[in-house]
Design an enzyme around this catalytic site. Structure first.
Site, mmCIF file in Angstrom:
data_model
loop_
_atom_site.group_PDB
_atom_site.id
_atom_site.type_symbol
_atom_site.label_atom_id
_atom_site.label_comp_id
_atom_site.label_asym_id
_atom_site.label_seq_id
_atom_site.Cartn_x
_atom_site.Cartn_y
_atom_site.Cartn_z
ATOM 1 N N LYS A 23 0.825 -1.211 0.000
ATOM 2 C CA LYS A 23 0.000 0.000 0.000
ATOM 3 C C LYS A 23 0.860 1.262 0.000
ATOM 4 O O LYS A 23 0.625 2.191 -0.764
ATOM 5 C CB LYS A 23 -0.927 0.022 1.238
ATOM 6 C CG LYS A 23 -1.852 -1.170 1.344
ATOM 7 C CD LYS A 23 -2.833 -1.042 2.501
ATOM 8 C CE LYS A 23 -2.192 -0.949 3.877
ATOM 9 N NZ LYS A 23 -1.465 -2.184 4.273
ATOM 10 N N ARG A 98 -9.368 1.027 9.028
ATOM 11 C CA ARG A 98 -8.907 -0.315 9.399
ATOM 12 C C ARG A 98 -9.945 -1.080 10.205
ATOM 13 O O ARG A 98 -9.724 -2.230 10.541
ATOM 14 C CB ARG A 98 -7.656 -0.172 10.259
ATOM 15 C CG ARG A 98 -6.396 -0.778 9.631
ATOM 16 C CD ARG A 98 -5.282 -0.433 10.554
ATOM 17 N NE ARG A 98 -4.059 -1.112 10.391
ATOM 18 C CZ ARG A 98 -2.969 -0.576 9.832
ATOM 19 N NH1 ARG A 98 -3.021 0.606 9.280
ATOM 20 N NH2 ARG A 98 -1.847 -1.236 9.829
ATOM 21 N N ARG A 137 12.012 -5.468 5.257
ATOM 22 C CA ARG A 137 11.594 -4.097 4.943
ATOM 23 C C ARG A 137 12.405 -3.059 5.708
ATOM 24 O O ARG A 137 12.689 -3.207 6.892
ATOM 25 C CB ARG A 137 10.114 -3.948 5.266
ATOM 26 C CG ARG A 137 9.546 -2.618 4.873
ATOM 27 C CD ARG A 137 8.089 -2.717 4.538
ATOM 28 N NE ARG A 137 7.251 -2.683 5.719
ATOM 29 C CZ ARG A 137 5.927 -2.513 5.663
ATOM 30 N NH1 ARG A 137 5.322 -2.370 4.496
ATOM 31 N NH2 ARG A 137 5.220 -2.514 6.759
ATOM 32 N N ARG A 170 11.371 -1.056 11.021
ATOM 33 C CA ARG A 170 10.297 -0.653 11.922
ATOM 34 C C ARG A 170 10.335 -1.477 13.201
ATOM 35 O O ARG A 170 10.568 -2.681 13.144
ATOM 36 C CB ARG A 170 8.950 -0.823 11.222
ATOM 37 C CG ARG A 170 8.676 0.301 10.269
ATOM 38 C CD ARG A 170 7.437 0.062 9.446
ATOM 39 N NE ARG A 170 6.295 -0.410 10.214
ATOM 40 C CZ ARG A 170 5.046 -0.358 9.747
ATOM 41 N NH1 ARG A 170 4.803 0.150 8.550
ATOM 42 N NH2 ARG A 170 4.056 -0.820 10.462
ATOM 43 N N ARG A 181 0.058 -8.487 14.078
ATOM 44 C CA ARG A 181 -0.523 -7.522 13.132
ATOM 45 C C ARG A 181 -1.344 -8.233 12.053
ATOM 46 O O ARG A 181 -2.399 -7.754 11.651
ATOM 47 C CB ARG A 181 0.585 -6.676 12.490
ATOM 48 C CG ARG A 181 1.149 -5.635 13.471
ATOM 49 C CD ARG A 181 2.442 -5.032 12.982
ATOM 50 N NE ARG A 181 2.310 -4.331 11.720
ATOM 51 C CZ ARG A 181 3.300 -4.201 10.829
ATOM 52 N NH1 ARG A 181 4.479 -4.721 11.058
ATOM 53 N NH2 ARG A 181 3.103 -3.537 9.732
HETATM 54 P P1 AMP Z 1 0.975 0.753 9.347
HETATM 55 O O1 AMP Z 1 2.176 1.585 9.078
HETATM 56 O O2 AMP Z 1 -0.219 1.164 8.517
HETATM 57 O O3 AMP Z 1 1.257 -0.723 9.250
HETATM 58 O O4 AMP Z 1 0.561 1.053 10.866
HETATM 59 C C1 AMP Z 1 1.430 0.778 11.941
HETATM 60 C C2 AMP Z 1 0.644 0.663 13.231
HETATM 61 O O5 AMP Z 1 -0.029 1.895 13.501
HETATM 62 C C3 AMP Z 1 -0.460 -0.384 13.221
HETATM 63 O O6 AMP Z 1 0.020 -1.675 13.535
HETATM 64 C C4 AMP Z 1 -1.396 0.161 14.288
HETATM 65 O O7 AMP Z 1 -0.886 -0.066 15.598
HETATM 66 C C5 AMP Z 1 -1.328 1.658 14.042
HETATM 67 N N1 AMP Z 1 -2.334 2.116 13.054
HETATM 68 C C6 AMP Z 1 -2.097 2.639 11.827
HETATM 69 N N2 AMP Z 1 -3.251 2.962 11.217
HETATM 70 C C7 AMP Z 1 -4.230 2.644 12.076
HETATM 71 C C8 AMP Z 1 -5.645 2.723 12.012
HETATM 72 N N3 AMP Z 1 -6.294 3.191 10.928
HETATM 73 N N4 AMP Z 1 -6.352 2.300 13.092
HETATM 74 C C9 AMP Z 1 -5.736 1.835 14.194
HETATM 75 N N5 AMP Z 1 -4.402 1.715 14.316
HETATM 76 C C10 AMP Z 1 -3.645 2.116 13.259
#
Ligand code: AMP
Length: 235
Positions: A23, A98, A137, A170, A181
């Site tokens: 994404k 999400r 990554r 990360r 996750r």
């Molecule tokens: P990502 O970079 O999109 O994988 O997000 C990293 C982390 O941020 C996720 O594992 C969640 O803990 C938090 N996070 C990101 N976007 C959301 C969302 N829309 N709702 C809830 N938690 C989020």
């Protein structure tokens, strides 16, 4: 199209898919190629953690455990982000919504502004491929570019091609947290595929066919959406 605000013709899209589906890579390419503003909830949260804001302090434990940050915190953050002037002429959302509650809140928020989503792209990738991708990554903490040690390495090892910042892994990508996750994705985010399919917005794209071919498929979806809303077409 209204030059100053984007008006009715701005294209608004969501990229849906598991962590590691691509994404961020695709949304950032869409921003570079078509000028759609890339809004990544994970990047916004990581910036808040880095800057030690109140939101960052609240979100950090959830992120480190691979869990979702509570909806109310996310919705406030996204409300503020989507109200900024640059988001008025179209956007691509990455990592948001999400949960069903977030998707419904987004619909309601857009409706009050006389707007709607134009398309949702679901990047489908097998779990085996996801695990392989996440294990190598690397991200740029400054400009948020994404790399992979094997498949998309930076030109100079460990350094961002775009801004020269040292790349990092990360903190939520150790195998235990990645497993969590993916479980959270299956339970809370995967149902959004049916939510958007039932609204006639969903476009499925095989996310394993390579970055350029995925982007070409997205281009035709975006072109059709842009035609529908009268926005400018991809160059
Ligand atoms: P990502 O970079 O999109 O994988 O997000 C990293 C982390 O941020 C996720 O594992 C969640 O803990 C938090 N996070 C990101 N976007 C959301 C969302 N829309 N709702 C809830 N938690 C989020």
């Amino acid at each position: 199209m209204c030059e100053c605000c984007g008006g009715e013709s701005a294209v608004r899209m969501v990229l849906l898919g598991a962590p590691g589906a691509g994404k961020g890579t695709q949304a950032s390419a869409m921003q570079q190629r078509w000028g759609l503003v890339h809004v990544a909830s994970g990047d916004l949260l990581r910036d808040n953690v880095k800057n030690d804001t109140e939101l960052g302090r609240k979100a950090k434990p959830y992120m480190e455990a691979g869990e979702l940050v509570p909806d109310d915190l996310i919705l406030d953050m996204m409300e503020e982000r989507l109200a900024r002037p640059d988001a008025q002429s179209g956007f691509v959302l990455d990592g948001f919504p999400r949960t069903l509650a977030q998707a419904e809140a987004l619909d309601a928020r857009l409706e009050t502004m006389g707007q709607r989503l134009d398309a949702v792209i679901y990047l489908r990738v097998s779990e085996e491929e996801i695990l392989r991708r996440l294990s190598g990554r690397l991200i740029c903490p400054q400009c948020h570019a994404v790399y992979h040690a094997d498949t998309m390495p930076p030109k100079r090892p460990g350094v961002c091609d775009r801004c020269g910042t040292a790349l990092v892994q990360r903190s939520d990508e150790d195998p235990e947290v990645v497993r969590k996750r993916l479980q959270v994705y299956e339970e809370q985010t995967a149902p959004l595929v049916e939510y958007y399919r039932s609204r006639g917005l969903l476009h499925e794209v095989d996310g394993a066919i390579g970055v350029d071919r995925v982007l070409a498929k997205i281009a035709s979806i975006l072109e059709a959406a842009a035609k529908r809303v009268g926005a400018r077409e991809p160059q």
